[in-house]
Design a protein around this motif. Structure first.
Motif, mmCIF file in Angstrom:
data_model
loop_
_atom_site.group_PDB
_atom_site.id
_atom_site.type_symbol
_atom_site.label_atom_id
_atom_site.label_comp_id
_atom_site.label_asym_id
_atom_site.label_seq_id
_atom_site.Cartn_x
_atom_site.Cartn_y
_atom_site.Cartn_z
ATOM 1 N N PRO A 30 0.476 -1.215 -0.060
ATOM 2 C CA PRO A 30 0.078 -0.082 -0.112
ATOM 3 C C PRO A 30 0.704 1.116 -0.391
ATOM 4 N N HIS A 31 2.125 0.930 0.444
ATOM 5 C CA HIS A 31 3.198 2.268 0.357
ATOM 6 C C HIS A 31 4.261 2.273 -0.918
ATOM 7 N N VAL A 32 3.090 3.185 -1.919
ATOM 8 C CA VAL A 32 3.451 3.565 -3.014
ATOM 9 C C VAL A 32 4.094 4.885 -2.862
ATOM 10 N N HIS A 33 5.616 6.166 -3.390
ATOM 11 C CA HIS A 33 5.610 7.107 -2.874
ATOM 12 C C HIS A 33 4.577 7.711 -4.149
ATOM 13 N N GLY A 34 3.969 9.027 -3.735
ATOM 14 C CA GLY A 34 2.996 9.390 -5.139
ATOM 15 C C GLY A 34 1.425 9.384 -4.276
ATOM 16 N N PHE A 61 9.299 14.102 3.769
ATOM 17 C CA PHE A 61 10.289 13.124 3.404
ATOM 18 C C PHE A 61 10.012 12.967 4.564
ATOM 19 N N GLU A 62 10.430 11.512 5.044
ATOM 20 C CA GLU A 62 9.818 9.881 5.863
ATOM 21 C C GLU A 62 10.389 10.244 7.118
ATOM 22 N N HIS A 63 12.035 10.447 6.787
ATOM 23 C CA HIS A 63 12.727 10.820 8.452
ATOM 24 C C HIS A 63 11.840 11.152 9.875
ATOM 25 N N GLU A 125 13.748 4.938 5.707
ATOM 26 C CA GLU A 125 12.540 4.494 6.387
ATOM 27 C C GLU A 125 11.416 5.110 5.801
ATOM 28 N N HIS A 126 10.416 4.277 6.143
ATOM 29 C CA HIS A 126 9.563 4.968 5.797
ATOM 30 C C HIS A 126 8.457 5.875 6.735
ATOM 31 N N SER A 127 7.795 6.816 6.473
ATOM 32 C CA SER A 127 6.737 6.700 7.289
ATOM 33 C C SER A 127 5.207 6.891 6.821
HETATM 34 ZN ZN LIG Z 1 8.088 5.514 2.045
#
Ligand SMILES: [Zn+2]
Length: 188
Positions: A30-34, A61-63, A125-127
């Motif tokens: 589910p987590h695709v950038h955009g 950003f995701e950090h 990292e992902h957030s």
């Molecule tokens: Zn991400």
């Protein structure tokens, strides 16, 4: 002792395999950038919505926010997202108001067994931003569509996958930067 060794070896194998899994997850999960998701559930005059969007889409950003500018960007984004009826505009004739709005920024759920302290510096990292809303409308039958400011508010967002659940059933749709509207005619 033998058991512990096998367990340690298994952990090692999992750690070695993770970068591949993470890459696949990013492309298929589910987590695709955009891309974010918006779930809309309608029951009577109540509309519940849930938005999940990559931090990259919302603040770029995701950090973890480390400096004042980044912290301000996160707080500003949360405030914008909390003002749900300005982000997701419903027809005035429906007379809707926000009952609850909760917005948080959180790390994407990790694979079981993966611990934060195993993260190596420099690894991506992902957030995500996660928002839940309760809206009530005096005339829900007038909710014939939605227009979103999401793509003008958040420059990284390209697409929202929308799931609508009503007593009539479920429908899927997309709102995009090119078409920031949702047709709900006959759905309510
Ligand atoms: Zn991400």
């Amino acid at each position: 002792m033998a058991k512990a060794t096998i367990s340690a070896l298994a952990s090692l194998a999992i750690l070695v395999a993770l970068p591949v899994l993470a890459e696949e997850h990013r492309q298929l999960g589910p987590h695709v950038h955009g891309q974010g998701t918006l779930d809309i559930a309608v029951e009577g005059n109540k509309i519940e919505m849930e938005l999940v969007a990559p931090g990259m889409d919302i603040v770029g950003f995701e950090h973890v926010a480390t400096n004042d500018a980044q912290k301000a960007a996160v707080e500003n984004a949360k405030a914008k997202l909390a003002d749900v009826l300005n982000v997701f505009k419903l027809p005035a004739a429906a007379n809707c108001k926000t009952e609850t709005a909760n917005v948080e920024s959180r790390k994407e759920t990790h694979q079981p067994g993966e611990k934060d302290d195993d993260d190596k510096p420099g690894e991506p990292e992902h957030s995500e931003f996660h928002a839940t809303y309760t809206i009530t409308c005096e005339s829900p039958e007038n909710v014939t569509g939605m227009e979103t400011a999401y793509f003008t508010d958040f420059s990284g967002g390209q697409l929202l996958n929308v799931n609508v659940t009503t007593s009539k059933g479920q429908t899927q749709a997309q709102m995009t930067r090119e078409k920031p509207t949702l047709d709900l005619t006959g759905v309510m």
